[in-house]
Design a protein around this motif. Structure first.
Motif, PDB file in Angstrom:
ATOM      1  N   GLN B   6       0.853  -1.226  -0.058  1.00 17.85           N
ATOM      2  CA  GLN B   6       0.067   0.040   0.015  1.00 17.85           C
ATOM      3  C   GLN B   6       0.967   1.338  -0.008  1.00 17.85           C
ATOM      4  O   GLN B   6       1.808   1.319   0.533  1.00 17.85           O
ATOM      5  CB  GLN B   6      -0.794   0.255   1.339  1.00 17.85           C
ATOM      6  N   THR B   7       0.467   2.183  -0.826  1.00 14.65           N
ATOM      7  CA  THR B   7       1.310   3.529  -0.969  1.00 14.65           C
ATOM      8  C   THR B   7       0.122   4.833  -0.962  1.00 14.65           C
ATOM      9  O   THR B   7      -0.968   4.489  -1.568  1.00 14.65           O
ATOM     10  CB  THR B   7       2.034   3.602  -2.203  1.00 14.65           C
ATOM     11  N   ARG B   9       2.330   5.370   2.833  1.00 16.73           N
ATOM     12  CA  ARG B   9       1.855   4.874   4.221  1.00 16.73           C
ATOM     13  C   ARG B   9       1.251   6.201   5.011  1.00 16.73           C
ATOM     14  O   ARG B   9       0.460   6.101   5.862  1.00 16.73           O
ATOM     15  CB  ARG B   9       3.119   4.560   4.835  1.00 16.73           C
ATOM     16  N   MET B  21      -5.110   6.722  -2.708  1.00 18.32           N
ATOM     17  CA  MET B  21      -4.354   5.691  -1.931  1.00 18.32           C
ATOM     18  C   MET B  21      -4.210   4.532  -3.104  1.00 18.32           C
ATOM     19  O   MET B  21      -5.187   4.192  -3.627  1.00 18.32           O
ATOM     20  CB  MET B  21      -4.586   5.439  -0.495  1.00 18.32           C
ATOM     21  N   ARG B  22      -3.088   3.713  -2.895  1.00 19.71           N
ATOM     22  CA  ARG B  22      -2.908   2.771  -3.955  1.00 19.71           C
ATOM     23  C   ARG B  22      -2.699   1.241  -3.146  1.00 19.71           C
ATOM     24  O   ARG B  22      -1.999   1.241  -2.062  1.00 19.71           O
ATOM     25  CB  ARG B  22      -1.851   2.868  -4.973  1.00 19.71           C
ATOM     26  N   CYS B  23      -2.900   0.397  -3.917  1.00 20.81           N
ATOM     27  CA  CYS B  23      -2.888  -1.088  -3.373  1.00 20.81           C
ATOM     28  C   CYS B  23      -2.685  -1.977  -4.284  1.00 20.81           C
ATOM     29  O   CYS B  23      -3.080  -2.293  -5.446  1.00 20.81           O
ATOM     30  CB  CYS B  23      -4.146  -1.500  -2.422  1.00 20.81           C
ATOM     31  N   TRP B  34     -11.351  -2.892   0.599  1.00 16.35           N
ATOM     32  CA  TRP B  34     -10.852  -1.826   1.269  1.00 16.35           C
ATOM     33  C   TRP B  34     -11.763  -1.596   2.771  1.00 16.35           C
ATOM     34  O   TRP B  34     -12.778  -1.652   2.369  1.00 16.35           O
ATOM     35  CB  TRP B  34     -11.084  -0.366   0.220  1.00 16.35           C
ATOM     36  N   SER B  76      -7.066   1.393  -6.445  1.00 15.05           N
ATOM     37  CA  SER B  76      -6.852   2.601  -5.900  1.00 15.05           C
ATOM     38  C   SER B  76      -8.105   3.001  -5.138  1.00 15.05           C
ATOM     39  O   SER B  76      -9.170   2.655  -5.794  1.00 15.05           O
ATOM     40  CB  SER B  76      -6.700   3.712  -7.188  1.00 15.05           C
ATOM     41  N   CYS B  92      -5.997  -2.072   2.839  1.00 14.61           N
ATOM     42  CA  CYS B  92      -6.350  -2.922   1.571  1.00 14.61           C
ATOM     43  C   CYS B  92      -5.994  -4.432   1.979  1.00 14.61           C
ATOM     44  O   CYS B  92      -5.061  -4.640   2.501  1.00 14.61           O
ATOM     45  CB  CYS B  92      -5.555  -2.577   0.497  1.00 14.61           C
ATOM     46  N   GLY B 106      -2.216  -5.389   3.626  1.00  9.59           N
ATOM     47  CA  GLY B 106      -1.312  -4.327   3.518  1.00  9.59           C
ATOM     48  C   GLY B 106      -1.145  -3.435   4.954  1.00  9.59           C
ATOM     49  O   GLY B 106      -1.962  -3.639   5.927  1.00  9.59           O
ATOM     50  N   THR B 109      -2.849   2.898   4.781  1.00 10.77           N
ATOM     51  CA  THR B 109      -2.334   4.255   4.507  1.00 10.77           C
ATOM     52  C   THR B 109      -3.274   5.005   5.478  1.00 10.77           C
ATOM     53  O   THR B 109      -4.334   5.039   5.547  1.00 10.77           O
ATOM     54  CB  THR B 109      -3.058   4.920   3.085  1.00 10.77           C
TER      55      THR B 109
END
Lengths: 113, 114
Positions: B6-7, B9, B21-23, B34, B76, B92, B106, B109
């Motif tokens: 996940q980004t 953080r 945010m992304r996964c 999510w 996302s 995620c 993950g 975030t």
């Protein structure tokens, strides 16, 4: 509707003690039951699950849980805890054939040295 | 150990700003979830996907959140107009089997809306 109840918000034990974290659920159909652990600042880590068969299931790091249909419970146990077991533990239930997982409110376990 | 990425953080936004945010799910896992976890550790399911299709989502997600899981790209979750109440840890998770009781999460975030 599935519900999950974790009656103890906090549990404190000493290193080497045994511990039981309680989980009760409410659902009339066929379900999966799981336990997860969350260390501070991290995501959840899967510990174990139950669907059918032997009501005592073994998980990682010496954890086990026992399913009881009569009590609608799925309590988590460990015979001898380590300080690194300090974390928040979540019980979860999901209906078979469904997509959603319902989590309990969590039990914070503190293991004192 | 989970390999869900996940980004970022940590994410800090002002009210009304977009927050994205992304996964990246575990390889081979077709189902992505999510969740929103608040400071009281309470989980709120937001949305899940199987491959690129939405399986379920809650009303809040339909109105202010948008999410997608395109093929060959990270999944996302985007909040169109952030509110203070959106401050939370967004988790995620992915699952590789029809048994959704076993999910791989993950690190999350952490969104702070000022």
């Amino acid at each position: 509707t599935q519900t999950v109840s974790q009656s103890d918000a906090h549990v404190t034990v000493f290193e080497g003690d045994s511990v039981e974290l309680r989980c009760n659920y409410s659902y009339g159909g066929s379900i999966y039951l799981s336990w997860y652990i969350q260390h501070h600042g991290h995501g959840l880590q899967f510990l174990l699950k139950y669907y059918s068969g032997n009501p005592v299931v073994q998980g990682v790091n010496g954890f086990e849980a026992e399913f009881s249909k009569s009590d609608s419970s799925f309590h988590l146990r460990k015979a001898s805890v380590h300080w690194s077991d300090s974390a928040v533990y979540f019980c979860a239930v999901s209906a078979t054939g469904g997509y959603k997982v319902v989590f309990g409110s969590g039990t914070r376990l503190l293991v004192s040295p | 150990n989970s390999k869900v990425i996940q980004t970022p953080r940590y994410l800090v936004k002002g009210q009304g700003q977009k927050a994205k945010m992304r996964c990246i799910p575990e390889k081979g896992h077709p189902v992505v979830f999510w969740y929103q976890q608040n400071k009281n550790n309470e989980f709120k399911f937001l949305i899940n996907f199987q491959n690129q299709e939405v399986l379920q989502q809650i009303d809040m997600t339909e109105k202010r959140f948008s999410a997608e899981c395109p093929s060959n790209s990270p999944c996302s979750l985007e909040i169109q107009s952030s509110e203070a109440g959106d401050s939370a840890l967004y988790l995620c998770a992915s699952s590789g089997t029809p048994n959704y009781a076993e999910q791989f999460f993950g690190p999350g975030t952490r969104l702070t809306v000022l």
